[in-house]
Scaffold this motif. Sequence first.
Motif, short mmCIF file in Angstrom:
data_model
loop_
_atom_site.label_atom_id
_atom_site.label_comp_id
_atom_site.label_asym_id
_atom_site.label_seq_id
_atom_site.Cartn_x
_atom_site.Cartn_y
_atom_site.Cartn_z
N ARG A 430 4.85 -10.63 8.60
CA ARG A 430 4.29 -10.01 9.65
C ARG A 430 2.91 -10.36 9.77
N VAL A 431 2.10 -10.42 8.74
CA VAL A 431 0.77 -10.95 8.73
C VAL A 431 0.52 -12.34 9.14
N PHE A 455 -3.13 -9.22 19.38
CA PHE A 455 -2.24 -10.31 19.08
C PHE A 455 -2.21 -10.51 17.55
N ALA A 456 -3.13 -10.05 16.74
CA ALA A 456 -2.68 -10.33 15.46
C ALA A 456 -2.28 -9.23 14.56
N ARG A 457 -2.28 -7.94 15.27
CA ARG A 457 -1.95 -6.63 14.60
C ARG A 457 -0.26 -6.54 15.09
N GLN A 462 4.68 -2.96 14.82
CA GLN A 462 6.21 -2.79 15.06
C GLN A 462 6.74 -2.02 13.89
N ALA A 463 6.13 -2.28 12.82
CA ALA A 463 6.89 -1.53 11.61
C ALA A 463 6.09 -0.49 10.95
#
Length: 601
Positions: A430-431, A455-457, A462-463
């Motif tokens: 995810r990262v 954009f990065a997070r 989502q989790a």
Amino acid sequence: MLMHTHEARLDALRKQLAKDGLDGFVIPISDEHMSEYVGAYAQRLEWLTGFGGSAGTAVVLANEAAIFVDGRYTLQVRDQVDGKLWSYEQVPQTSIAAWLGQHAPRGGKIGYDAWLHAKGWADGVAQALAQREATLVPVASNPVDAVWQDQPAPSLAPAVPHADAHAGKSANEKRADVAEWLSAKGLDAAVVTALDSVAWLLNIRGADVDRTPVALSFVIAHADGTADLFIAPEKVTPDLTAHLGNAVRIQPRDAFVPALRAMQGKKVAVDPERAVAAIFQALESAGAKIVPLTDPVVLPKAIKNPVEQAGHRAAQARDGAAIARFLRWIGDEAPKGEVTELSAADRLQAFRAEGGLLKDLSFDTISGAGPHGAVVHYRVSEETSRTLEPNSVYLVDSGGQYVDGTTDITRTVWIGPDAPPAEVKDRFTRVLKGHIALARAVFPKGTAGSQLDSFARQYLWQAGLDYAHGTGHGVGSFLAVHEGPQRIAKSAGGQAGTGQELFAGMILSNEPGYYKTGAYGIRIENLVLVEAREIPGAEGEFFGFETLTFAPIDRALVDQALLLPEERAWLDSYHAQVHSKLAPQLAGDDLAWLEAACAPL
């Protein structure tokens, strides 16, 4: 007798405050230049409390004391600072002004060193104290210095010229640009206080602050293109004098305040974010007309010229080879259970130094094994150093200072021999997806860093996950590893720089992360350069990012099922570039390791 315990130091400070007629005192991590990283002489907060982070402030009252840190240091402050002596306060949830507004004694006098705080901060705190009929008082001399018996002296290392071949623009041209800016605004002078601004403007470097190649000094730049440099005479060499030429008058550092006081009737630009309150006070008492404006050096310094960009690419390629050799070494040695956080950091520095061009690290290496990886700005010491255990996560965030560029890279690796758990792979991927999304972003002219942060997070969100630090900071050219004014971060809390428009030539980090307290930390960081993007049929100017950092990303931690085809393609393409840039610098086992690490998924 030296005071060895932090309790004894706090007690000594309280006695000094009583002697000085003060009911409290505020101690920041700061120096006369509002630097992020400060010289040993200015590490007052660490001496008093034991806190070793790069951002924090303490308030001492007669019967209570508090230390204020942000989300990066929530764990570290509890490890390093005695909770029996200090209450832990989190910013931006609270602030020093808000806390003093509730805790300061009615009618009390709270001291502060006007050479260590911004004017806006002092105004805000004074306002909060007024509600309790208390006052904020600038001290004539810092009471911490009065009780810190073995306080180091400020560095007297020489200031040295930084060659035009690396700067890409002469100091004369830079001063002429500032003069033009002053004239256009009808101003007489600008006070340049930030150490990296002074260094960039005059093309000088120094060794007065660990990890940042700057010289303790101030500049007053004038509308006629001349400048006054205020610097300790011991730091001035014939080389420096010849480099600066006749248009820069070299004066002793202690002539700075008299020079400010001589500016009666002059219109003077001063940056309220970078200049301390004492400078405003000196100019006000002189009857100068202060015009609060951003330091005119800040934006030109952030927009790297073609020579600086080329230097960065060369430094990054050299640095990447050292990182690759280190990652191979870690992969071989750490599973044996004998590598420690300290020995790993030392080995990494040795790999960087073997090239013969390393000037310094760009910050203290963050070498975090297992749960220490979850401490965002962890600083390893003899007392805290853990062994890198088999079957655990290791996070290493590090950088080098080279005369042609400043590097900053984070890699997270799995220490085998077993396969990583599904949760760790899920979080890492995810990262990675967020990192790729930001690396691939295309955006119109006028976009600010805060608009790109999500954009990065997004894949962590989502989790139901997030991280408590910014996603990207600016980086200097053989200067500060954290350089404004641009940032990629949430805009909440009024964080400086998040509203700054991004321009081609700016360098930023791309560093999303995830941290599970007590277990592990994950961060993937590359540096990126804002570049113009030609898009067929585009309506207006658009930008994207050129990736500058090249070192393998640990494929063992990637859950390939979570990657979209375009993300797999990005990672394979990135690794192909890593291979092409680093392979010519490696041989033998290192080269064989690189080939395996860069193989397509």
